[in-house]
Design a protein around this motif. Structure first.
Motif, PDB file in Angstrom:
ATOM      1  N   LYS A 197     -78.689  56.315  50.902  1.00 38.94           N
ATOM      2  CA  LYS A 197     -78.353  55.051  50.233  1.00 38.94           C
ATOM      3  C   LYS A 197     -77.206  54.363  50.980  1.00 38.94           C
ATOM      4  N   PRO A 198     -77.121  53.044  50.908  1.00 40.12           N
ATOM      5  CA  PRO A 198     -76.104  52.332  51.697  1.00 40.12           C
ATOM      6  C   PRO A 198     -74.706  52.431  51.097  1.00 40.12           C
ATOM      7  N   TYR A 199     -73.720  52.299  51.996  1.00 44.63           N
ATOM      8  CA  TYR A 199     -72.342  52.111  51.553  1.00 44.63           C
ATOM      9  C   TYR A 199     -72.231  50.705  50.963  1.00 44.63           C
ATOM     10  N   GLY A 200     -71.529  50.589  49.857  1.00 46.29           N
ATOM     11  CA  GLY A 200     -71.239  49.274  49.277  1.00 46.29           C
ATOM     12  C   GLY A 200     -69.840  49.285  48.703  1.00 46.29           C
ATOM     13  N   TRP A 201     -68.935  48.456  49.242  1.00 43.96           N
ATOM     14  CA  TRP A 201     -67.552  48.548  48.779  1.00 43.96           C
ATOM     15  C   TRP A 201     -67.472  48.122  47.314  1.00 43.96           C
ATOM     16  N   GLY A 202     -66.714  48.923  46.541  1.00 49.30           N
ATOM     17  CA  GLY A 202     -66.570  48.676  45.116  1.00 49.30           C
ATOM     18  C   GLY A 202     -67.727  49.180  44.288  1.00 49.30           C
ATOM     19  N   ASP A 203     -68.753  49.779  44.946  1.00 52.62           N
ATOM     20  CA  ASP A 203     -69.953  50.186  44.220  1.00 52.62           C
ATOM     21  C   ASP A 203     -69.855  51.624  43.722  1.00 52.62           C
ATOM     22  N   PHE A 227     -72.905  53.064  47.027  1.00 52.88           N
ATOM     23  CA  PHE A 227     -71.621  53.664  46.641  1.00 52.88           C
ATOM     24  C   PHE A 227     -70.601  53.395  47.738  1.00 52.88           C
ATOM     25  N   ASP A 228     -69.321  53.283  47.331  1.00 51.19           N
ATOM     26  CA  ASP A 228     -68.272  53.455  48.331  1.00 51.19           C
ATOM     27  C   ASP A 228     -67.834  54.916  48.268  1.00 51.19           C
ATOM     28  N   CYS A 229     -66.881  55.305  49.119  1.00 49.58           N
ATOM     29  CA  CYS A 229     -66.604  56.745  49.258  1.00 49.58           C
ATOM     30  C   CYS A 229     -66.135  57.387  47.958  1.00 49.58           C
ATOM     31  N   SER A 230     -65.187  56.743  47.269  1.00 54.98           N
ATOM     32  CA  SER A 230     -64.685  57.338  46.029  1.00 54.98           C
ATOM     33  C   SER A 230     -65.608  57.082  44.858  1.00 54.98           C
ATOM     34  N   GLY A 231     -66.405  56.014  44.935  1.00 56.56           N
ATOM     35  CA  GLY A 231     -67.414  55.791  43.904  1.00 56.56           C
ATOM     36  C   GLY A 231     -68.438  56.917  43.895  1.00 56.56           C
ATOM     37  N   LEU A 232     -68.764  57.433  45.101  1.00 55.41           N
ATOM     38  CA  LEU A 232     -69.710  58.545  45.200  1.00 55.41           C
ATOM     39  C   LEU A 232     -69.123  59.817  44.597  1.00 55.41           C
ATOM     40  N   THR A 233     -67.882  60.154  44.953  1.00 59.55           N
ATOM     41  CA  THR A 233     -67.291  61.392  44.446  1.00 59.55           C
ATOM     42  C   THR A 233     -67.052  61.315  42.935  1.00 59.55           C
ATOM     43  N   GLN A 234     -66.624  60.146  42.450  1.00 60.14           N
ATOM     44  CA  GLN A 234     -66.402  60.013  41.010  1.00 60.14           C
ATOM     45  C   GLN A 234     -67.724  60.126  40.248  1.00 60.14           C
ATOM     46  N   ALA A 260     -69.833  58.581  51.923  1.00 58.81           N
ATOM     47  CA  ALA A 260     -70.255  57.204  52.204  1.00 58.81           C
ATOM     48  C   ALA A 260     -69.292  56.677  53.266  1.00 58.81           C
ATOM     49  N   PRO A 261     -69.722  56.588  54.538  1.00 60.88           N
ATOM     50  CA  PRO A 261     -68.777  56.364  55.637  1.00 60.88           C
ATOM     51  C   PRO A 261     -68.059  55.016  55.614  1.00 60.88           C
ATOM     52  N   ARG A 262     -68.824  53.921  55.686  1.00 58.69           N
ATOM     53  CA  ARG A 262     -68.217  52.597  55.780  1.00 58.69           C
ATOM     54  C   ARG A 262     -69.322  51.552  55.696  1.00 58.69           C
ATOM     55  N   PRO A 263     -68.955  50.252  55.599  1.00 59.91           N
ATOM     56  CA  PRO A 263     -69.986  49.211  55.594  1.00 59.91           C
ATOM     57  C   PRO A 263     -70.876  49.307  56.828  1.00 59.91           C
ATOM     58  N   GLY A 264     -72.161  49.097  56.615  1.00 64.21           N
ATOM     59  CA  GLY A 264     -73.106  49.183  57.718  1.00 64.21           C
ATOM     60  C   GLY A 264     -73.647  50.575  57.957  1.00 64.21           C
ATOM     61  N   ARG A 265     -73.165  51.570  57.204  1.00 65.31           N
ATOM     62  CA  ARG A 265     -73.632  52.940  57.349  1.00 65.31           C
ATOM     63  C   ARG A 265     -74.171  53.428  55.998  1.00 65.31           C
ATOM     64  N   ASN A 266     -75.014  54.443  56.070  1.00 64.76           N
ATOM     65  CA  ASN A 266     -75.582  55.032  54.853  1.00 64.76           C
ATOM     66  C   ASN A 266     -74.868  56.330  54.499  1.00 64.76           C
ATOM     67  N   ILE A 267     -74.994  56.736  53.248  1.00 68.22           N
ATOM     68  CA  ILE A 267     -74.454  58.018  52.807  1.00 68.22           C
ATOM     69  C   ILE A 267     -75.120  59.118  53.635  1.00 68.22           C
ATOM     70  N   THR A 268     -74.309  60.056  54.113  1.00 60.53           N
ATOM     71  CA  THR A 268     -74.829  61.032  55.061  1.00 60.53           C
ATOM     72  C   THR A 268     -74.037  62.331  54.999  1.00 60.53           C
TER      73      THR A 268
END
Length: 348
Positions: free
Chosen positions: A249-255, A261-268, A324-332
């Motif tokens: 799934k894609p990185y999305g800031w604030g998602d 998801f963004d990085c902390s959105g995924l862990t939360q 979730a690495p950063r914008p333009g990248r997918n969760i990996t």
């Protein structure tokens, strides 16, 4: 005739020479153009893009934290408004009681019903009336005291509501500023990457992967995973299962999901699916969750990266994280040591 023509021709040539000479002089004296700036190497471009995305990540944390605070303030405003409504209803009820007592006194000539019985010659009636008067006086005092307390509470609630509104507006201003900064940093990074040819962009991606693999090798060589491996708890296994199910799934800031998801959105979200609530941002997760040593980490623990705690991933075992690495990248999946580790925290 020929002499006149030759003279005219000589005159024209001289005039042309005079007219031409200043421009020749100007061209000769003009300063040479500066050389174009040296072209950045792909490695320099990679580091610059990484830096911009890191700055965007810090701003994303600020945005997420402001959003959480705004939600809290909105909830508090709802709570206080409910208390204000209840308080006003109580005041209205107390006023009705006070009005009923006043009307009773008016009907009895300005005296309470018990006071009139004092005038009787019957001793027992007198004692009964005295008791009722005492009770009536106490009831009136209690009523007035309750009205005073309720009004004081209303004043406090009104001030609380005003304070919460002020904080809510301040958080919204911070959100807007963070959103602007995030968009600016991401746009700058994307512009840098878009200026590269397709072949250069592919080489840039390979450089990024090589840098991460080298960091991972160095981390493993340093003995990060030496020693017995701790087993995940049941909650940790559920959190890992949720996080790994989001791969691709894609990185999305604030998602916070479900589509990005963004990085902390995924862990939360992962730990929320496991039944345990944790803070929203990577910086708050680092600040508030219990810390464990890297050598003691187990699947489900969260690895926080960089000195500013601007990135976070979930350890899944065997030296790997899902993130979730950063914008333009997918969760990996990635090497746990592929970035600069600040520390490890464990949701309890």
């Amino acid at each position: 005739m020929n002499r006149r023509r030759r003279a005219a021709a000589i005159t024209v040539m001289c005039a042309l020479a005079v007219l031409a000479s200043p421009s020749l002089t100007l061209r000769a004296s003009a300063a040479p153009l500066p050389p174009p700036p040296p072209k950045k190497s792909l490695e320099e471009v990679r580091k610059e893009i990484d830096g911009l995305y890191r700055q965007a990540a810090v701003a994303t944390d600020a945005y997420n934290l402001s959003e959480e605070k705004a939600k809290e303030q909105s909830s508090e405003i709802v709570r206080v408004n409910r208390l204000l409504t209840e308080g006003r209803e109580k005041i209205d009820g107390l006023k009705v009681e006070a009005g009923a007592a006043a009307r009773s006194q008016y009907r009895n000539g300005g005296l309470p019903e018990g006071a009139q019985l004092v005038l009787t010659n019957d001793p027992q009636l007198f004692l009964d009336a005295a008791g009722r008067i005492k009770e009536s006086v106490k009831a009136t005092k209690d009523l007035l005291a309750e009205m005073t307390r309720t009004q004081a509470s209303l004043d406090v609630y009104a001030q609380e509501a005003s304070d919460h509104w002020s904080r809510l507006e301040a958080n919204r201003v911070r959100q807007a500023g963070a959103r602007k900064e995030i968009n600016a940093k991401i746009a700058a990074a994307e512009k840098l990457e878009s200026e590269l040819a397709a072949e250069e962009r592919e080489r840039l991606r390979r450089l990024e992967e090589l840098a991460q693999k080298e960091a991972q090798r160095n981390w493993l060589r340093a003995g990060a995973l030496v020693g017995p491996k701790a087993e995940a708890t049941e909650e940790g296994r559920r959190a890992v299962a949720f996080a790994t199910a989001q791969i691709g799934k894609p990185y999305g800031w604030g998602d916070e999901g479900p589509d990005a998801f963004d990085c902390s959105g995924l862990t939360q979200s992962a730990w929320g699916a496991a039944g345990r609530g944790i803070p929203r941002t990577s910086q708050e997760q680092w600040r508030l969750l219990p810390r464990v040593d890297v050598k003691d980490m187990r699947p489900g623990d969260l690895i926080v990266y960089f000195a500013d705690a601007s990135h976070i991933g979930m350890y899944v075992g065997n030296g790997m994280i899902v993130h979730a690495p950063r914008p333009g990248r997918n969760i990996t999946l990635a090497g746990a040591g592929s970035m600069e580790i600040l520390g490890v925290v464990r949701p309890m």
